[in-house]
Design an enzyme around this catalytic site. Sequence first.
Site, PDB file in Angstrom:
ATOM      1  N   TYR A  18       0.844  -1.198   0.000  1.00  0.00           N
ATOM      2  CA  TYR A  18       0.000   0.000   0.000  1.00  0.00           C
ATOM      3  C   TYR A  18       0.882   1.253   0.000  1.00  0.00           C
ATOM      4  O   TYR A  18       0.672   2.181  -0.790  1.00  0.00           O
ATOM      5  CB  TYR A  18      -0.934  -0.012   1.214  1.00  0.00           C
ATOM      6  CG  TYR A  18      -1.673   1.282   1.417  1.00  0.00           C
ATOM      7  CD1 TYR A  18      -2.707   1.641   0.564  1.00  0.00           C
ATOM      8  CD2 TYR A  18      -1.321   2.156   2.437  1.00  0.00           C
ATOM      9  CE1 TYR A  18      -3.371   2.849   0.731  1.00  0.00           C
ATOM     10  CE2 TYR A  18      -1.977   3.352   2.612  1.00  0.00           C
ATOM     11  CZ  TYR A  18      -3.004   3.700   1.753  1.00  0.00           C
ATOM     12  OH  TYR A  18      -3.651   4.899   1.914  1.00  0.00           O
ATOM     13  N   GLU A  40     -11.389   5.771   4.928  1.00  0.00           N
ATOM     14  CA  GLU A  40     -10.854   6.679   5.943  1.00  0.00           C
ATOM     15  C   GLU A  40     -11.886   6.959   7.025  1.00  0.00           C
ATOM     16  O   GLU A  40     -11.554   7.039   8.202  1.00  0.00           O
ATOM     17  CB  GLU A  40     -10.380   7.998   5.317  1.00  0.00           C
ATOM     18  CG  GLU A  40      -9.217   7.863   4.366  1.00  0.00           C
ATOM     19  CD  GLU A  40      -7.887   7.511   4.998  1.00  0.00           C
ATOM     20  OE1 GLU A  40      -7.776   7.469   6.236  1.00  0.00           O
ATOM     21  OE2 GLU A  40      -6.938   7.262   4.233  1.00  0.00           O
ATOM     22  N   TRP A  48      -4.989   1.935  10.524  1.00  0.00           N
ATOM     23  CA  TRP A  48      -5.179   1.823   9.077  1.00  0.00           C
ATOM     24  C   TRP A  48      -4.970   0.383   8.605  1.00  0.00           C
ATOM     25  O   TRP A  48      -5.658  -0.083   7.699  1.00  0.00           O
ATOM     26  CB  TRP A  48      -4.248   2.792   8.352  1.00  0.00           C
ATOM     27  CG  TRP A  48      -4.435   2.767   6.867  1.00  0.00           C
ATOM     28  CD1 TRP A  48      -3.516   2.423   5.933  1.00  0.00           C
ATOM     29  CD2 TRP A  48      -5.636   3.082   6.133  1.00  0.00           C
ATOM     30  NE1 TRP A  48      -4.054   2.496   4.670  1.00  0.00           N
ATOM     31  CE2 TRP A  48      -5.361   2.905   4.769  1.00  0.00           C
ATOM     32  CE3 TRP A  48      -6.913   3.487   6.495  1.00  0.00           C
ATOM     33  CZ2 TRP A  48      -6.308   3.118   3.762  1.00  0.00           C
ATOM     34  CZ3 TRP A  48      -7.865   3.698   5.497  1.00  0.00           C
ATOM     35  CH2 TRP A  48      -7.552   3.515   4.154  1.00  0.00           C
TER      36      TRP A  48
END
Length: 184
Positions: A18, A40, A48
């Site tokens: 990522y 988000e 995350w």
Amino acid sequence: MEKIRCGWCGKDELYMDYHDNEWGKPVYDDEILFEFLVLESFQAGLSWITILRKRENFRKAFDNFNYKIIAEYNDAKVEELMADTGIVRNRLKVLATINNAKRFMEVQKEFGSFSKYIWGFVDNQPIINQPSTLKDVPATTDISDALAKDLKKRGFKFLGSTVVYAHMQATGMVNDHILDCHAR
């Protein structure tokens, strides 16, 4: 020789992929911008990596992040999502996603695209910061404050300044890769 990366991604393969291939790269596609708004907003209060590990489950559960379909979700779909153990089951965030899909399309109608709207906050140019360490990377900025305030005024939910700044980083509106990072 091992690549130097921003320290937040550690040694996790998913995180490194990522970091190397998505984070901080400018995104102008409305579908991808919406996907990151959803992810988000669900990340708020969580790590995350938790969201990244569930990303494919989110994609399946939320009709490939198709905001036109999501805007039409009904109570039965909300209950289906609340029963889905593959995603973060937070009713307020699920309801916010449906709401935000509707608001997203309103912004598209007004500006021609969500991309034009959101990139206008950075004069259509990525902000290139110069952080030497992760401690130099802010959680919010005046721009994320202004964008979050404007989104709230437009009726968006779960998109405060910290979440908005994370979205700006993820979609390349701001480049916060540390100076010696290979992905910079």
